[in-house]
Design a protein around this motif. Structure first.
Motif, mmCIF file in Angstrom:
data_model
loop_
_atom_site.group_PDB
_atom_site.id
_atom_site.type_symbol
_atom_site.label_atom_id
_atom_site.label_comp_id
_atom_site.label_asym_id
_atom_site.label_seq_id
_atom_site.Cartn_x
_atom_site.Cartn_y
_atom_site.Cartn_z
ATOM 1 N N THR A 1 14.279 7.277 7.881
ATOM 2 C CA THR A 1 13.441 8.396 7.423
ATOM 3 C C THR A 1 12.947 9.229 8.603
ATOM 4 N N ARG A 2 12.743 8.620 9.742
ATOM 5 C CA ARG A 2 12.259 9.337 10.925
ATOM 6 C C ARG A 2 13.204 10.462 11.318
ATOM 7 N N LYS A 3 14.512 10.234 11.156
ATOM 8 C CA LYS A 3 15.488 11.261 11.535
ATOM 9 C C LYS A 3 15.840 12.182 10.377
ATOM 10 N N SER A 4 15.168 12.007 9.229
ATOM 11 C CA SER A 4 15.502 12.803 8.040
ATOM 12 C C SER A 4 14.237 13.352 7.368
ATOM 13 N N LEU A 5 13.285 13.800 8.169
ATOM 14 C CA LEU A 5 12.029 14.329 7.636
ATOM 15 C C LEU A 5 12.200 15.768 7.180
ATOM 16 N N PRO A 6 11.422 16.208 6.217
ATOM 17 C CA PRO A 6 10.415 15.449 5.477
ATOM 18 C C PRO A 6 11.054 14.596 4.386
ATOM 19 N N VAL A 7 10.268 13.662 3.861
ATOM 20 C CA VAL A 7 10.708 12.816 2.760
ATOM 21 C C VAL A 7 9.843 13.116 1.539
ATOM 22 N N LYS A 8 10.387 12.772 0.368
ATOM 23 C CA LYS A 8 9.666 13.004 -0.882
ATOM 24 C C LYS A 8 9.769 11.751 -1.738
ATOM 25 N N LEU A 9 8.631 11.279 -2.231
ATOM 26 C CA LEU A 9 8.623 10.135 -3.142
ATOM 27 C C LEU A 9 9.217 10.589 -4.469
ATOM 28 N N ASP B 1 0.858 -1.188 0.000
ATOM 29 C CA ASP B 1 0.000 0.000 0.000
ATOM 30 C C ASP B 1 0.896 1.241 0.000
ATOM 31 N N LEU B 2 1.160 1.755 -1.174
ATOM 32 C CA LEU B 2 2.124 2.850 -1.319
ATOM 33 C C LEU B 2 1.684 4.115 -0.581
ATOM 34 N N ASN B 3 0.437 4.521 -0.743
ATOM 35 C CA ASN B 3 -0.027 5.754 -0.084
ATOM 36 C C ASN B 3 0.082 5.662 1.436
ATOM 37 N N ARG B 4 -0.351 4.543 2.003
ATOM 38 C CA ARG B 4 -0.261 4.365 3.455
ATOM 39 C C ARG B 4 1.186 4.409 3.928
ATOM 40 N N ARG B 5 2.070 3.741 3.196
ATOM 41 C CA ARG B 5 3.475 3.665 3.609
ATOM 42 C C ARG B 5 4.159 5.026 3.537
#
Length: 102
Positions: free
Chosen positions: A39-47, A22-26
């Motif tokens: 990713t938690r320590k490097s927010l925000p993330v971008k697809l 489930d890409l959107n949920r993830r």
């Protein structure tokens, strides 16, 4: 069950490669700090890239393949420079790592 391979670009410029059914949920989990430690320590993330598969195990296999790639090779994939990919493969004598942190 469908599966997705995805690559995120983190705020520190590093890439995170994952797979999910489930890409959107993830992506939402990563954005809210409920994803991976990286990713938690490097927010925000971008697809920045994703591939869709008929089966989630195929997406997982692809995730593991791409995780071993160099930053340059991942960037070529993200940018759609598919003809550059073979030339960016590591030679057998090159040591491999699993993280790509600049």
């Amino acid at each position: 069950m469908k599966g997705y391979l995805y690559i995120l670009e983190c705020s520190d410029g590093s890439f995170y490669t994952g797979s999910t059914n489930d890409l959107n949920r993830r992506i939402e989990e990563h954005q809210t700090g409920k994803g991976s430690y990286h990713t938690r320590k490097s927010l925000p993330v971008k697809l920045v890239y994703f591939e869709e598969y008929d089966r989630v195990d195929h997406a997982f296999y692809r995730e593991k393949q791409i995780q071993g790639w160099s930053r340059k090779k991942k960037l070529a994939l993200i940018e759609g420079r598919f003809s550059d990919l073979p030339g960016l493969s590591k030679s057998p004598s090159t040591s491999s790592g699993t993280k790509d942190n600049r």
